[in-house]
Scaffold this motif. Structure first.
Motif, mmCIF file in Angstrom:
data_model
loop_
_atom_site.group_PDB
_atom_site.id
_atom_site.type_symbol
_atom_site.label_atom_id
_atom_site.label_comp_id
_atom_site.label_asym_id
_atom_site.label_seq_id
_atom_site.Cartn_x
_atom_site.Cartn_y
_atom_site.Cartn_z
ATOM 1 N N ALA A 17 109.752 150.494 21.505
ATOM 2 C CA ALA A 17 108.667 151.333 21.592
ATOM 3 C C ALA A 17 108.801 152.652 20.976
ATOM 4 O O ALA A 17 107.662 153.225 20.597
ATOM 5 N N LEU A 18 109.978 153.048 20.077
ATOM 6 C CA LEU A 18 110.175 154.189 19.559
ATOM 7 C C LEU A 18 109.253 154.046 18.189
ATOM 8 O O LEU A 18 109.283 153.000 17.395
ATOM 9 N N SER A 19 108.510 155.039 17.883
ATOM 10 C CA SER A 19 108.092 155.029 16.434
ATOM 11 C C SER A 19 109.256 155.178 15.393
ATOM 12 O O SER A 19 110.463 155.700 15.745
ATOM 13 N N ASP A 20 109.122 154.735 14.108
ATOM 14 C CA ASP A 20 109.918 154.736 13.029
ATOM 15 C C ASP A 20 110.390 156.316 12.892
ATOM 16 O O ASP A 20 111.618 156.426 12.734
ATOM 17 N N THR A 21 109.413 157.099 13.081
ATOM 18 C CA THR A 21 109.953 158.405 12.933
ATOM 19 C C THR A 21 110.870 159.149 13.856
ATOM 20 O O THR A 21 111.813 159.719 13.762
ATOM 21 N N ASP A 22 110.454 158.745 15.267
ATOM 22 C CA ASP A 22 111.552 159.192 16.292
ATOM 23 C C ASP A 22 112.872 158.400 16.185
ATOM 24 O O ASP A 22 113.778 159.037 16.519
ATOM 25 N N LEU A 23 112.768 157.130 15.565
ATOM 26 C CA LEU A 23 114.040 156.411 15.855
ATOM 27 C C LEU A 23 115.037 156.905 14.476
ATOM 28 O O LEU A 23 116.096 157.297 14.635
ATOM 29 N N ARG A 79 115.315 163.095 4.231
ATOM 30 C CA ARG A 79 114.213 164.205 4.544
ATOM 31 C C ARG A 79 112.886 163.178 4.651
ATOM 32 O O ARG A 79 112.463 162.632 3.735
ATOM 33 N N PRO A 80 112.487 163.372 5.755
ATOM 34 C CA PRO A 80 111.183 162.735 6.320
ATOM 35 C C PRO A 80 109.984 163.166 5.146
ATOM 36 O O PRO A 80 109.164 162.436 4.958
ATOM 37 N N GLU A 81 109.785 164.466 4.755
ATOM 38 C CA GLU A 81 109.026 164.704 3.916
ATOM 39 C C GLU A 81 108.947 164.071 2.727
ATOM 40 O O GLU A 81 107.878 164.264 1.814
ATOM 41 N N ARG A 82 109.939 163.259 2.216
ATOM 42 C CA ARG A 82 110.011 162.791 0.837
ATOM 43 C C ARG A 82 109.650 161.354 0.894
ATOM 44 O O ARG A 82 109.736 160.442 0.150
ATOM 45 N N GLY A 83 109.544 160.792 2.079
ATOM 46 C CA GLY A 83 108.931 159.217 2.573
ATOM 47 C C GLY A 83 109.700 158.704 3.880
ATOM 48 O O GLY A 83 110.304 159.443 4.554
ATOM 49 N N ALA A 84 109.239 157.526 4.213
ATOM 50 C CA ALA A 84 109.402 156.828 5.180
ATOM 51 C C ALA A 84 110.805 156.440 5.165
ATOM 52 O O ALA A 84 111.453 156.355 4.355
#
Length: 197
Positions: A17-23, A79-84
């Motif tokens: 259930a976690l989003s990719d971002t949270d994971l 770094r999330p700002e650089r991509g998934a």
């Protein structure tokens, strides 16, 4: 979402259930459960990419483990700002595939060099110096640690490939490759040292 709630979801098996971002954030924060969850989520993708590039299932398994180990060790570099996060993993995968292909080339070169040292051409076996070389080589092989000696014996005398040696011994392919590489390096050093005497 807090780190504690991410950890709780990973531990409870609710990581699906976690989003990719949270994971990704949980992994970057050092949550080992999120590493496990990331492996479950993206391991097949990494393994498929490695398998297609390398053409060897066991090597693909080794690369997959290396990718997730590298992701864990280098997690602070994401770094999330650089991509998934999955894109970052794919980048690591490509580098590990390139490393595996390079290692394969080095192993081939080492085996060729060891083969040249062994001087296994049939028409020269009767020469006295060839017999002496074979005796010296056997002596040097005997001085290697048992796992290295076994791998090299199976490769040289039974003409088995590394995957076949892994299957015969029950050892992981990476272990067979390590024993082979270390054994060939040690054998080369010893033979060169003897040649210099």
């Amino acid at each position: 979402m807090t780190v504690d709630s991410i950890t709780e979801q990973c531990v409870d098996g609710r990581w699906e259930a976690l989003s990719d971002t949270d994971l990704a954030q949980g992994l970057v924060d050092g949550d080992e459960e999120c590493l496990t969850a990331a492996y479950h989520r993206w391991g097949t993708l990494v393994h498929t990419l490695a398998g297609r590039s390398l053409g060897d299932t066991r090597e693909a398994e080794d690369v997959t483990q290396q990718v997730f180990l590298a992701a864990w060790q280098g997690r602070r570099g994401y770094r999330p700002e650089r991509g998934a996060f999955v894109g970052w993993l794919v980048g690591i995968t490509r580098r590990k595939i390139a490393d595996a292909l390079s290692a394969r080339t080095r192993r081939t070169d080492l085996v060729a060099a060891a083969g040249a040292l062994l001087d296994l051409v049939d028409d020269t076996r009767a020469r006295p110096e060839t017999v002496l070389d074979r005796v010296l080589l056997r002596g040097q092989l005997a001085s290697l640690p048992a796992p290295q000696r076994r791998v090299l014996h199976l490769a040289f005398y039974e003409d088995l490939t590394q995957p076949q040696i892994a299957q015969r011994t029950g050892w992981p392919l990476g272990t067979v490759k390590s024993h082979s590489r270390r054994g060939l390096h040690q054998l080369r050093r010893c033979l060169r040292a003897q040649a210099g005497d």
